[in-house]
Design a protein around this motif. Structure first.
Motif, short mmCIF file in Angstrom:
data_model
loop_
_atom_site.label_atom_id
_atom_site.label_comp_id
_atom_site.label_asym_id
_atom_site.label_seq_id
_atom_site.Cartn_x
_atom_site.Cartn_y
_atom_site.Cartn_z
N ASN A 1 0.91 -1.27 0.15
CA ASN A 1 0.15 0.01 -0.18
C ASN A 1 0.92 1.10 0.14
O ASN A 1 0.20 2.37 0.02
CB ASN A 1 -0.98 0.13 1.20
CG ASN A 1 -2.07 -1.12 1.12
OD1 ASN A 1 -2.98 -0.75 0.32
ND2 ASN A 1 -1.92 -2.38 1.68
N LYS B 1 -10.21 -0.69 6.58
CA LYS B 1 -8.94 -1.54 5.91
C LYS B 1 -8.83 -2.76 6.57
O LYS B 1 -8.20 -3.92 6.29
CB LYS B 1 -7.80 -0.51 6.09
CG LYS B 1 -7.88 0.49 4.89
CD LYS B 1 -6.61 1.65 4.88
CE LYS B 1 -6.86 2.55 3.94
NZ LYS B 1 -5.43 3.51 3.81
N LYS C 1 -14.01 -1.60 -0.39
CA LYS C 1 -13.76 -0.29 0.20
C LYS C 1 -15.13 0.58 0.06
O LYS C 1 -15.46 1.74 0.78
CB LYS C 1 -12.57 0.51 -0.69
CG LYS C 1 -11.34 -0.27 -0.04
CD LYS C 1 -10.05 0.40 -0.75
CE LYS C 1 -8.80 -0.22 -0.43
NZ LYS C 1 -7.54 0.28 -1.28
#
Length: 217
Positions: A31, A124, A118
């Motif tokens: 990420n 997350k 999402k």
């Protein structure tokens, strides 16, 4: 039997710790928008460095004259030439395997699934534990088993910071070294065959589980 028990315990502890470190770091790097190549290089550096070099740096980091060593010494904790040192060396040399296999498994997951989660407002952390990790189980599990096998056979870094103390820090790898130095080839052969059998069995298990889980998913 102490080298076998010490090796198994050291490898098991290192594998458990590296499981969480590996998947956590892999998720972090996946990420990252910047600097991922630099971080990736640092995390995999111990994979290409000679184990003795890794052990030397660990000796500097945890030695009594280092900042960390003095801080630990002030509260009565010593790392060098202890079972803890053996676990640390096993963690450092085997972490790249867990990290790399986890990263590869995460990157193979369809991004559309994660994006859809999402858009539904799922956090997350839930996406990671409920979606990403379950879909990556075959690769992650294989990495964990191979991490165990790598930690089991660690020698160079271990002998640098943990030493070769019978009944305390002597693993199968260092026991082989001692046996060869003493001219006891039969004992060295026994421990060598033991490592080969366990490591080979681990690789077969990793392949079998990966294929089974891949078919199920």
């Amino acid at each position: 039997m102490s080298p076998l028990l010490i090796s198994l315990l050291t490898a098991l502890l290192a594998s458990v710790i590296n499981f969480f470190l590996g998947i956590g770091l892999a998720y972090l790097v996946m990420n990252m928008k910047r600097g991922s190549s630099l971080v990736d290089g640092f995390l995999t550096l111990s994979m290409v460095l000679p184990p003795t070099v890794v052990g030397f740096f660990l000796l500097i980091i945890f030695g009594k004259n280092s900042i960390i060593g003095r801080a630990l010494g002030s509260i009565g904790i010593s790392i060098i030439f202890t079972p803890t040192a053996a676990v640390i060396s096993a963690i450092v040399v085997s972490l790249p395997i867990m990290y790399r296999t986890s990263l590869g498994a995460f990157e193979q997951v369809n991004e559309d699934i994660l994006f859809a989660a999402k858009t539904l407002g799922i956090s997350k952390m839930k996406i990671f534990w409920k979606i990403l990790l379950p879909l990556s189980v075959p690769g992650v599990l294989s990495g964990l088993i191979l991490t165990f096998a790598r930690a089991l056979g660690e020698f160079g870094a271990t002998i640098m910071i943990a030493g070769n103390i019978p009944g305390k820090t002597q693993t199968m790898s260092t026991a082989i070294y001692s046996a060869v130095q003493a001219g006891n080839r039969l004992l060295a052969f026994k421990w060598s065959i033991t490592i080969v059998i366990i490591s080979f069995s681990s690789m077969i298990l990793a392949n079998s589980l990966s294929q089974k889980l891949f078919r199920e998913n």
